[in-house]
Scaffold this active site. Sequence first.
Site, short mmCIF file in Angstrom:
data_model
loop_
_atom_site.label_atom_id
_atom_site.label_comp_id
_atom_site.label_asym_id
_atom_site.label_seq_id
_atom_site.Cartn_x
_atom_site.Cartn_y
_atom_site.Cartn_z
N HIS A 94 0.88 -1.17 0.00
CA HIS A 94 0.00 0.00 0.00
C HIS A 94 0.92 1.22 0.00
CE1 HIS A 94 -2.69 3.00 1.83
NE2 HIS A 94 -3.71 2.22 1.54
N ASP A 112 3.57 -4.56 7.89
CA ASP A 112 2.32 -3.81 7.77
C ASP A 112 1.17 -4.80 7.97
OD1 ASP A 112 0.01 -2.58 7.00
OD2 ASP A 112 0.81 -1.73 5.14
N GLN A 131 -4.06 -5.23 6.95
CA GLN A 131 -5.05 -6.20 6.48
C GLN A 131 -4.93 -7.54 7.20
OE1 GLN A 131 -7.50 -5.41 4.58
NE2 GLN A 131 -6.78 -3.48 3.71
N LYS A 136 -10.20 -0.94 10.54
CA LYS A 136 -10.40 -2.09 9.67
C LYS A 136 -10.77 -3.34 10.45
CE LYS A 136 -6.95 -0.49 6.29
NZ LYS A 136 -7.68 -0.01 5.12
N CYS A 194 -4.66 2.41 -3.72
CA CYS A 194 -3.43 2.97 -3.15
C CYS A 194 -2.26 2.01 -3.30
CB CYS A 194 -3.60 3.35 -1.68
SG CYS A 194 -4.89 4.55 -1.41
C1 LIG Z 1 -2.03 -2.93 3.60
C2 LIG Z 1 -2.40 -1.54 4.05
N1 LIG Z 1 -1.46 -0.76 4.60
C3 LIG Z 1 -1.75 0.48 5.04
C4 LIG Z 1 -3.01 1.01 4.95
C5 LIG Z 1 -3.27 2.41 5.44
O1 LIG Z 1 -4.06 2.38 6.57
P1 LIG Z 1 -4.66 3.71 7.19
O2 LIG Z 1 -5.37 4.42 6.09
O3 LIG Z 1 -5.59 3.22 8.25
O4 LIG Z 1 -3.53 4.51 7.73
C6 LIG Z 1 -4.02 0.23 4.38
C7 LIG Z 1 -5.41 0.76 4.25
O5 LIG Z 1 -6.02 0.74 3.21
C8 LIG Z 1 -3.71 -1.07 3.91
O6 LIG Z 1 -4.63 -1.85 3.35
#
Ligand SMILES: Cc1ncc(COP(=O)(O)O)c(C=O)c1O
Lengths: 414, 138
Positions: free
Chosen positions: A121, A197, A200, A223, A363
Amino acid sequence: MLSTRLYEDFPTLKLKINGKRLVYLDSAASSLKPKRVVEKLKDFYYTSYSNVHRAVHTLASQATVELEESREKFANFLGVSPEEIVFTSGTTMSINLVVVSLLRSGFLKEDDLVLVSLLEHHANFVPWLRLSKFHGYKVDYIKPSGRFGTLELDDLLKFRKARPKVVAITGLSNVTGQRLPVEELRNVFPDSIIVLDGAQLVPHERVKPEEIGVDFLVFSLHKMLGPTGVGVLYGRREFLEQMEPFLYGGEMIDRVTLENVTFNELPYKFEAGTPNIAGIVASKEALIYLEEMGFEEIRRRTRKLTELAVDGLKQIDGVEIYGPLDERQQGIVSFNVKGIHPHDVAHILDQEFGVAVRSGHHCAQPLIELLKKQSTLVEFPNSTCRASFYIYNTEDDVETFVEGVKKIKEWFTR
Amino acid sequence: MMYSEAILDYANSKRFRGRLEDATAVEEGKNISCGDEIILYLKVEDGVVKDTRFEGIGCVISQASASLMIERIIGEKLKNVISIIEEAEKMAKGGSFDEKKLGNITIMSDVKNYPARVKCFLLSWRTLDQVIRKLSQS
Ligand SMILES: Cc1ncc(COP(=O)(O)O)c(C=O)c1O
């Protein structure tokens, strides 16, 4: 069938969208909230709210106790100590904190190598890449060689000798739904700082950072049934102790003179400013809810729905599904329908079938670029449709969704 | 309804698609959130749009919008084009607008009810706006 309990617990599920029953398949973007969480927010604001840590009055003490209970709950969940749990505003903030603090404290230096996967992401991609421009470390990319963006163990093994200083990688792709072999990371990169990270992964699985040997684990509560604006950053104590803070200001301070400052103890050193107090407190309720259901059950349930969705979509001619399409795929199915733009698919699914899915590049533009290269579609739309499942979804939901895609396909190709 | 026969016809129409070899201005437009891209070719002579074409892929809304836009502006004076762009923006955002100026484009007036799709509709218009600005500066 959805148990009546779930139906009662998630009032949003009773909504009608254009006269149709809501089928919410966008949990990878953000999950629905159970009553338990929303009511906790309300009750907390009405009965225990005040700022935390600073004052001695009764409300301040209550709020502080509740906030620290939440921290303890998350520490237990991850099997770590509360001092290693830093509350942030979310995954994005957590990753920015880690990158900047590693740089400021000299853990990451000019000429070091940072390895990032192409599945990331933007939140786990852009901070590493951008700051390399100012600080001179190198960034290299782990490229998935498997089916449509599937990362294989061999892709990691290729970098065994590269001795990266940092490996920043997702536990579960928010585009393809691939669950990565995170247990192998420490073996492959014995000396690296590993940043996982979990945005998910953690909503689907109980992750023990110490057992798998990662140094940092980050995720967002929104999430996983919690409120927005709350993130958890687990950091191994040895790092947190030596790391320079990311934000400076109130609460993170020990002593301030005109010449110098010293910092508060862990984890407060990393929690400058007034946090999302009610959000953090209510996050505990989200975790309790998930634990009552049990992470084994959550995994089984969302895996089953993923499998059904993949099987259903496979039956439709002209549908291209991304990711591994095997037991590694968890909770997320990304696809395109030949000749129909994902925005149109998503729009009609909503308007005609009450089905909420996401369309776009999620993203993760580097991964979308890769999918584009491998796609057999004559015109790849630079984006995909994504259906994502969570604990409140049912086999009925999947059926409505697959049926919807099938009808849209027929309708467009008449 | 955003997916009426008329809109689908415009979206699928090949009439205004492709490169314009003798274009006097070319502009690329992007919708960052969905990755849609458009290349707009304009042939402008004596302050009049003689011909226009577009390339690119995108959703029904963006493609129909581009076709309708081009159909409307061919033969128009640049200064009229500017006011047509303004009316199209107003229509997309739910404001009151001059129906006569937009003509057939009003078949997409429903887009105002779908905030997430407004940017799909506006992609070609924003790109056109860019070209016109550049042309009027030079
Ligand atoms: C794998 C991953 N990393 C990071 C994020 C970013 O999370 P946040 O928008 O809660 O900071 C997301 C959210 O879509 C994600 O799916």
